[in-house]
Design a protein around this motif. Sequence first.
Motif, PDB file in Angstrom:
ATOM      1  N   ASP A 253      49.823  38.896  45.125  1.00  0.00           N
ATOM      2  CA  ASP A 253      50.173  39.075  46.531  1.00  0.00           C
ATOM      3  C   ASP A 253      49.612  40.413  46.984  1.00  0.00           C
ATOM      4  O   ASP A 253      49.909  41.457  46.391  1.00  0.00           O
ATOM      5  CB  ASP A 253      51.696  39.040  46.684  1.00  0.00           C
TER       6      ASP A 253
ATOM      7  N   HIS B 283      49.368  34.070  40.662  1.00  0.00           N
ATOM      8  CA  HIS B 283      49.015  34.591  41.979  1.00  0.00           C
ATOM      9  C   HIS B 283      49.187  36.113  42.050  1.00  0.00           C
ATOM     10  O   HIS B 283      50.058  36.690  41.404  1.00  0.00           O
ATOM     11  CB  HIS B 283      49.907  33.957  43.054  1.00  0.00           C
TER      12      HIS B 283
ATOM     13  N   THR C  62      53.153  38.668  53.986  1.00  0.00           N
ATOM     14  CA  THR C  62      52.253  37.878  53.169  1.00  0.00           C
ATOM     15  C   THR C  62      51.911  36.619  53.938  1.00  0.00           C
ATOM     16  O   THR C  62      52.788  35.961  54.455  1.00  0.00           O
ATOM     17  CB  THR C  62      52.899  37.481  51.830  1.00  0.00           C
ATOM     18  N   ARG C  63      50.627  36.294  54.033  1.00  0.00           N
ATOM     19  CA  ARG C  63      50.227  35.070  54.695  1.00  0.00           C
ATOM     20  C   ARG C  63      49.803  34.056  53.663  1.00  0.00           C
ATOM     21  O   ARG C  63      48.933  34.312  52.854  1.00  0.00           O
ATOM     22  CB  ARG C  63      49.071  35.322  55.661  1.00  0.00           C
ATOM     23  N   ARG C  64      50.438  32.897  53.675  1.00  0.00           N
ATOM     24  CA  ARG C  64      50.083  31.840  52.750  1.00  0.00           C
ATOM     25  C   ARG C  64      49.222  30.815  53.454  1.00  0.00           C
ATOM     26  O   ARG C  64      49.508  30.411  54.571  1.00  0.00           O
ATOM     27  CB  ARG C  64      51.328  31.143  52.201  1.00  0.00           C
TER      28      ARG C  64
ATOM     29  N   TRP D 281      44.119  37.582  53.190  1.00  0.00           N
ATOM     30  CA  TRP D 281      44.414  38.852  53.855  1.00  0.00           C
ATOM     31  C   TRP D 281      43.106  39.455  54.325  1.00  0.00           C
ATOM     32  O   TRP D 281      42.025  39.122  53.827  1.00  0.00           O
ATOM     33  CB  TRP D 281      45.097  39.826  52.899  1.00  0.00           C
TER      34      TRP D 281
ATOM     35  N   TYR E  19      46.103  32.119  49.510  1.00  0.00           N
ATOM     36  CA  TYR E  19      46.654  33.150  50.375  1.00  0.00           C
ATOM     37  C   TYR E  19      45.484  34.016  50.831  1.00  0.00           C
ATOM     38  O   TYR E  19      44.574  34.294  50.046  1.00  0.00           O
ATOM     39  CB  TYR E  19      47.663  34.022  49.627  1.00  0.00           C
TER      40      TYR E  19
ATOM     41  N   GLU F  31      46.096  31.107  59.026  1.00  0.00           N
ATOM     42  CA  GLU F  31      46.268  29.840  58.334  1.00  0.00           C
ATOM     43  C   GLU F  31      45.402  28.745  58.932  1.00  0.00           C
ATOM     44  O   GLU F  31      45.060  27.771  58.262  1.00  0.00           O
ATOM     45  CB  GLU F  31      47.736  29.417  58.375  1.00  0.00           C
TER      46      GLU F  31
END
Length: 437
Positions: free
Chosen positions: A270, A268, A36-38, A228, A226, A199
Amino acid sequence: MTTQMAPEEGSPARPDGRAAARAADRAAARSGRRRTRRVVLALVLLAAVGGGTAVALHREDAAPTASRHLATAWQHPAPDADDALVGSWVTGKLLIRASTDGGLRAYRLADGAPAWSAALPPKIAHGGTRPCAMSPTLTAGGLGTIAFGKDGSTCTTLAGIDAGTGKVLWTVPLTDAKHPTAAAADTYVQGGVATIVSENFLGGLDIRTGRRVWGFSPRGYYCNAYVWGGTGVVLVDDYCADRKAPFTLAAYDGATGKRLWSRQQDAHTDVAHVFSASPLIAGEHTAGEDSVRVIEPTGSSRKLAVGDTELDPGNGTDADHSARVIGKVLVTPAQTAAGPEIDGFDVATGAKLWHLPAIALATPLKADDPVYALTGTPAAPQVVRVAPRTGRATPVAALPAENSSRHFTAGALYVTPDGGVLEVAAQATSGGVTYAR
């Protein structure tokens, strides 16, 4: 809470993020675990040049055996024990492999001889020269994108690459004085546009020149998000404290940056994986459930009947993207308690149509390529052709028996037009590259 800074005209967006877990996330992804990229925004725009299941084959059933036998034509071991695959491309004449320790290198399919190796210009190389991300596909003209950094977990430079020659066409920095911390990244090519999802940078670039095509802007002044990506699509899950609907999940066209849809949420979401952009199919995790969903152009969605199976868009690694939609069937690698398999789902109804015990799913070289899979055991591996609607497996060719130093478990598998089979292992412990024909 962060404050949105004034954007500069004409540039992609650089999300200004906190990165405590980036390296661990990328390492987990390289091992086949969910990443997961925040993105903690403020986003700053900076200048940049239903039915039943038909089971095709049970594990206890005896599979037919191929009558055609392939022999190993050539092999290249991994450069060292810590090397990890970042990605690969196959053209009519070349295999291009990017890995953390091996760099970016091309080999001739005919004999395995090195064709070229690519390097960043010296004035750019100070930011790091190890590949850390690679576009899953090339343009029709053979152009792709590679991100480089000091390791395989963080990226400092994005480059456009001519896959035929290894020429670096352009470079774009992914860090600067205001955003000095390198971040994990993904990159994709759709038409003539390359997207970069990280990011520090979220936007689209002309694949020929590296010039800005679009840059993302947040919908509010105080936002965390976040992000993707997948080939053709970018997903953004955000929380904006200054908006009436604080939580939203939105999809954007990877080529134009145009928002395709947005839906309000209570919390949120994910996104574990993006399996396909058209139709959009994504694995979602919410407070209530984990699911894989087919998402309509309106943003509404329906679940696939996954059950206890874990679906993966590639063969156990971020470096492979073999899942594909053929007609109205999603064919995808999967994991169960019994081991790896390939599953077929009807994207119109969500029903699971079939499953096939298999080691790996082949990545197609063209959109209309047949579905191939690697099945069998290390002592008797073989490639089979799989009917997308029924899952029926037809033996194509038997591969040489694997030995203790070469046991393909994860990575990219290709079937070349002449019937050859390329195995590009994800980890050095499983070998490097093996070509049989």
